[in-house]
Scaffold this motif. Structure first.
Motif, PDB file in Angstrom:
ATOM      1  N   ARG A 473      42.618  48.326  41.100  1.00  0.00           N
ATOM      2  CA  ARG A 473      42.815  47.980  39.687  1.00  0.00           C
ATOM      3  C   ARG A 473      41.603  48.430  38.911  1.00  0.00           C
ATOM      4  O   ARG A 473      40.475  48.323  39.385  1.00  0.00           O
ATOM      5  CB  ARG A 473      43.007  46.465  39.550  1.00  0.00           C
ATOM      6  N   GLN A 474      41.811  48.959  37.711  1.00  0.00           N
ATOM      7  CA  GLN A 474      40.697  49.369  36.850  1.00  0.00           C
ATOM      8  C   GLN A 474      41.106  49.199  35.397  1.00  0.00           C
ATOM      9  O   GLN A 474      42.165  49.670  34.982  1.00  0.00           O
ATOM     10  CB  GLN A 474      40.313  50.820  37.118  1.00  0.00           C
ATOM     11  N   GLU A 475      40.272  48.492  34.623  1.00  0.00           N
ATOM     12  CA  GLU A 475      40.520  48.291  33.197  1.00  0.00           C
ATOM     13  C   GLU A 475      39.206  48.441  32.445  1.00  0.00           C
ATOM     14  O   GLU A 475      38.123  48.379  33.027  1.00  0.00           O
ATOM     15  CB  GLU A 475      41.090  46.890  32.933  1.00  0.00           C
ATOM     16  N   ARG A 476      39.331  48.638  31.115  1.00  0.00           N
ATOM     17  CA  ARG A 476      38.130  48.662  30.279  1.00  0.00           C
ATOM     18  C   ARG A 476      38.357  47.774  29.062  1.00  0.00           C
ATOM     19  O   ARG A 476      39.470  47.656  28.545  1.00  0.00           O
ATOM     20  CB  ARG A 476      37.772  50.082  29.863  1.00  0.00           C
ATOM     21  N   PHE A 477      37.270  47.149  28.600  1.00  0.00           N
ATOM     22  CA  PHE A 477      37.304  46.270  27.435  1.00  0.00           C
ATOM     23  C   PHE A 477      36.149  46.646  26.519  1.00  0.00           C
ATOM     24  O   PHE A 477      34.996  46.704  26.959  1.00  0.00           O
ATOM     25  CB  PHE A 477      37.198  44.799  27.862  1.00  0.00           C
ATOM     26  N   ILE A 487      33.716  47.516  32.263  1.00  0.00           N
ATOM     27  CA  ILE A 487      34.630  48.108  33.233  1.00  0.00           C
ATOM     28  C   ILE A 487      34.952  47.049  34.278  1.00  0.00           C
ATOM     29  O   ILE A 487      34.061  46.522  34.953  1.00  0.00           O
ATOM     30  CB  ILE A 487      34.016  49.346  33.918  1.00  0.00           C
ATOM     31  N   LEU A 488      36.245  46.733  34.377  1.00  0.00           N
ATOM     32  CA  LEU A 488      36.724  45.732  35.327  1.00  0.00           C
ATOM     33  C   LEU A 488      37.476  46.466  36.435  1.00  0.00           C
ATOM     34  O   LEU A 488      38.336  47.312  36.160  1.00  0.00           O
ATOM     35  CB  LEU A 488      37.646  44.745  34.617  1.00  0.00           C
ATOM     36  N   PHE A 489      37.159  46.168  37.694  1.00  0.00           N
ATOM     37  CA  PHE A 489      37.889  46.814  38.784  1.00  0.00           C
ATOM     38  C   PHE A 489      37.954  45.881  39.988  1.00  0.00           C
ATOM     39  O   PHE A 489      37.132  44.978  40.151  1.00  0.00           O
ATOM     40  CB  PHE A 489      37.267  48.158  39.172  1.00  0.00           C
ATOM     41  N   GLU A 490      38.947  46.137  40.815  1.00  0.00           N
ATOM     42  CA  GLU A 490      39.164  45.314  41.994  1.00  0.00           C
ATOM     43  C   GLU A 490      39.028  46.180  43.242  1.00  0.00           C
ATOM     44  O   GLU A 490      39.564  47.294  43.309  1.00  0.00           O
ATOM     45  CB  GLU A 490      40.541  44.667  41.954  1.00  0.00           C
TER      46      GLU A 490
END
Length: 522
Positions: A473-477, A487-490
């Motif tokens: 999983r990878q997201e950005r805010f 950067i959010l990642f799992e």
């Protein structure tokens, strides 16, 4: 007197390495010489000349003689059995510190041997090119409730504290501390002592065992108001001797130490540590899973910063592992590296006693060519915030042959801020966090990059990878008001027991951030 919160009376690694505050004495003649002339050249005595090459020549000559370890079993019981509180209560008698009768902007406070500080260090001042030993005088020491023993100048001291008048300040404050093995510490104005620097390290975390060079003599040049203080230090161990000229400059935001060192090999040296520095890390936002503590964090070091010789800025958060972790960042001609304390707010720690936000960052820049080698990071398991369990140093690739010598130069910046310089187009890592992932043993990471350039027109690309396991999983805010991109990642590690994580931001082919590196372990 300011009390060092990092003192520990237990037999921990930190206790072995040293670093607490101590006692002081006045300046009196001392007739005794500090070494056996039949075994090694003696230290300069009272009235002898001290020139630019005196200590280097002495270290070279002593390297050719057999090593004689300092005596440590002669410390009187009244000093050896001191509690932490009793040791810290020892201080100079009013007006009896060295240079207290001058308006030089500095006073020197010799530190008495005692408690865990058993190794004697000979102290000298140098004025107008002439050596004067620092003598021991009981009347110059305030030691509540203690009947101080009679000692000689050669057996009395373990180091010194230097207090300075920072620019614009009215009184004198803690500035530098030399005590324990070959350790010294500096602070900028208003800070608490934190990171320890090491003049020389030999075989850290080596299977053959670490060898600790010891300060044997410290020569401090009498300062002039508004000028730096120069310390000449002689260090010795079984395998090497070394001479250091350390120029200390106090500052409101940054204090500096410029180091000119020469190492002489008694035996072949294949694991040398230059520019060593160490601090404590108990827990923080990246590793709270084994912690039951009401504080937000407890550490004097948040991470290792490196500007390597290839132009890449690296940020490596440190952590408290379950087993010893050794990381080597291979390089050629490094621009600088350091242990950083980027967390600067009370809310980052919520510690009402230790105030970790007041500890300095330490950034080192080589002043000559350090050639090939590796910035090496040791992370040592610890159950106490008093243990200095994070250690970073430069390990040269080349060996130093028996009888050979090596000179190096560098400058240290002890700072309240972030002394590792970055161009404005490069975003810094402001924070890193880790917690339980979506299922099983997955881990969720959040890395915050901070910088104005992140919100300029143009796309930001994310370069993210793991050496083992899978990024699921990878997201950005985006938070423009805080100039922060998260950067959010799992990570799904599967059955792996370790994974090297790497994260960086780019604009096309251009670098847009530091490179964030982290070694995940269960």
């Amino acid at each position: 007197m300011m009390i060092d919160p990092g003192f520990s009376a237990t037999a921990t690694r930190r206790a072995v390495l040293g670093g607490a505050l101590g006692a002081a004495a006045g300046l009196l003649p001392a007739a005794a010489r500090a070494s056996d002339p039949e075994k090694a050249p003696a230290l300069p005595g009272a009235g002898e000349a001290f020139a630019a090459g005196t200590l280097t020549d002495l270290a070279r000559a002593r390297a050719a003689a057999p090593y004689a370890a300092p005596k440590t079993g002669d410390m009187p019981t009244v000093l050896k059995n001191l509690s932490r509180e009793a040791y810290e209560a020892i201080r100079p008698a009013e007006g009896r510190a060295v240079w207290a009768d001058r308006n030089a902007g500095y006073v020197l406070e010799p530190l008495l041997r005692g408690s865990i500080f058993e190794t004697p260090v000979s102290l000298f001042v140098v004025e107008n090119g002439v050596v004067q030993p620092v003598g021991y005088d009981k009347s110059a020491i305030a030691a509540p409730g203690l009947d101080l023993p009679d000692l000689t100048a050669d057996t009395a001291f373990s180091g010194f504290r230097l207090r300075a008048r920072f620019d614009g300040a009215d009184g004198l404050s803690n500035f530098a501390l030399f005590q324990g093995a070959s350790f010294f510490r500096l602070v900028a104005e208003g800070q608490d002592f934190g990171i320890n620097a090491r003049a020389l390290a030999l075989r850290p975390a080596d299977s053959r065992g670490e060898e600790f060079p010891l300060f044997r003599a410290l020569f401090v040049e009498a300062p002039r108001a508004g000028q730096p203080v120069i310390v000449h230090a002689l260090a010795e161990s079984e395998s090497a001797t070394a001479a250091f000229k350390i120029t200390l400059t106090p500052g409101r935001d940054v204090s500096t130490a410029q180091i000119d060192g020469t190492v002489f090999a008694r035996a072949e040296l294949d694991h040398i540590g230059l520019g060593g520095m160490q601090g404590s890390y108990l827990f923080g936002p990246l590793d709270r899973n084994r912690v039951d503590d009401l504080r937000a964090a407890a550490f004097s070091v948040e991470g290792l910063a490196i500007h390597n010789g290839y132009g890449e800025p690296i940020w490596r958060p440190v952590h408290n592992p379950e087993a010893l972790q050794v990381s080597a960042f291979v390089d050629r001609g490094p621009k600088g590296f350091g242990l950083m304390q980027r967390a600067r707010a009370y809310d980052d720690f919520e510690d009402d006693r230790r105030h970790w936000e007041q500890r300095p960052s330490l950034w080192l820049e080589p002043l000559d060519d350090w050639n090939e080698g590796a910035v090496t990071l040791l992370e040592i398991p610890s159950d106490s915030e008093l243990n200095e369990n994070v250690f970073a140093y430069w390990r040269p690739k080349a060996k130093l042959a028996k009888g050979a010598e090596m000179r190096f130069q560098c400058r240290q910046h002890w700072s309240k801020g972030w002394p590792d310089p970055l161009p404005p187009e490069i975003a810094r890592v402001r924070d890193s966090r880790c917690g339980h992932g979506s299922t099983g043993n997955r881990r969720l990471f959040a890395v915050d990059f901070e910088g104005d350039a992140l919100f300029q027109p143009g796309d930001i690309d994310v370069d993210l990878g793991a050496s083992a396991g899978t990024i699921t999983r990878q997201e950005r805010f985006r938070y423009p008001d805080r100039k922060t991109l998260r950067i959010l990642f799992e990570l799904d590690p599967g059955s792996e027991r370790a994974s090297e994580l790497r994260l960086a931001l780019r604009r096309g082919q251009a670098r847009a951030s530091e490179t964030w590196l982290f070694r995940w372990t269960p």
